[in-house]
Design a protein around this motif. Sequence first.
Motif, short mmCIF file in Angstrom:
data_model
loop_
_atom_site.label_atom_id
_atom_site.label_comp_id
_atom_site.label_asym_id
_atom_site.label_seq_id
_atom_site.Cartn_x
_atom_site.Cartn_y
_atom_site.Cartn_z
N THR A 46 0.80 -1.33 0.15
CA THR A 46 0.12 0.18 0.15
C THR A 46 0.67 1.58 0.43
N GLU A 47 2.17 1.12 0.69
CA GLU A 47 2.98 2.49 0.95
C GLU A 47 3.70 2.65 0.07
N VAL A 48 4.45 1.38 -0.89
CA VAL A 48 4.96 1.26 -2.01
C VAL A 48 3.99 2.45 -3.33
N ARG A 49 2.84 1.31 -3.33
CA ARG A 49 1.68 2.16 -4.29
C ARG A 49 1.49 3.44 -3.80
N HIS A 50 1.76 3.81 -2.85
CA HIS A 50 1.16 5.37 -2.58
C HIS A 50 2.28 6.36 -3.69
N TYR A 51 3.48 5.88 -3.09
CA TYR A 51 4.05 6.98 -3.51
C TYR A 51 5.40 6.53 -4.73
N ARG A 52 5.03 5.12 -5.75
CA ARG A 52 4.97 5.28 -6.80
C ARG A 52 5.29 6.07 -8.15
N GLY A 53 6.83 6.30 -8.42
CA GLY A 53 6.91 8.00 -9.19
C GLY A 53 7.33 8.42 -8.71
N LYS A 54 7.21 9.00 -6.72
CA LYS A 54 7.93 9.96 -6.44
C LYS A 54 8.74 9.73 -5.69
#
Length: 344
Positions: free
Chosen positions: A141-149
């Motif tokens: 959930t956290e890695v997807r939220h910050y994907r590309g950021k």
Amino acid sequence: MRRNRLRLAGLLAAVLVAVTAPAAEARPEPPTLADLAQRHGRYFGSATDNPELTDAPYTALLGSEFDQITPGNGMKWYATEPQQGVFDFSQGDEIVDLARANHQKVRGHTLVWHSQLPGWLSDREWTADELRAVLKKHIQTEVRHYRGKVFAWDVVNEAFNEDGTYRETVFYRTLGPGYIADALRWAHQADPRVKLYLNDYNIESIGPKSDAYYRLAQELRAQGVPLHGIGLQAHLALQYGYPATLEDNLRRFSRLGLDTALSEVDIRMYVPADEAKLATQAAWYRDLTEACLAVRRCVGITLWDYTDKYSWIPAFFEGEGAALPWDEQLRPKPAYYAIREALK
């Protein structure tokens, strides 16, 4: 009438001279630490934390001197999943937004750590199946939220004891050592482009703890587990001596095909600081910067905040402090000039 014409001609001549004369040379701004590091293909960054962002002089320097930011606390588990299944990314988002506004990149910190866990996770016993599901959901959930950021994640933080044995965390006790490989795989599934790191302190020198990471990295690479780098925190202290094998250590990890980063740098001392201690500290900052520059796959250096005003050291190490290159008034110390010298 003639006198007026002469006066007018004189004024026109003065204007023409002013327009055509070369402008006084504007003194160029000296290059920042980030500018100097970029010439070597490295970044030079700082950690920061949300409560500090109301300090305008502090954030101005944070935004101008560095090209990379690590959130000190805002992406840790207690902040991002305070209740099971209820996620709050507001603190991390604030720092990512600040970094984007300043054209800085962000290092994600940290997905799996035994400390600063929310009570719902640390205060009960879990079965292996339960904890695996909780861990996978949190990471993805956290890695997807910050994907590309974010460009990199400290996936697992501080997994080993000083003697190179596994730290007895809730994750190790319940899931065994395989939780590290699982965490890396789950993070990679959620963002296949982000660089994945293991991160720890007291692994700057070659010794039992860094040997444990070296062996683990060999095993993970052999198994095809997505591991891209090792973060050496580099929380150093004058009374314990400089890690003389740092450069050799960086080199051996690079030979495994891994990047390295000096990820949480500070160099503390017993206070009050004096001229001799500050000179030694400056020499150490210069030496560790030169060690990173000497090893091609050492990708960058991050101060664990840049100013003594917001250092974590005094609260955790009684009688110690003065660990960073800027003092509490945001004035550069000898360490700052030593880093510049190394980067030039």
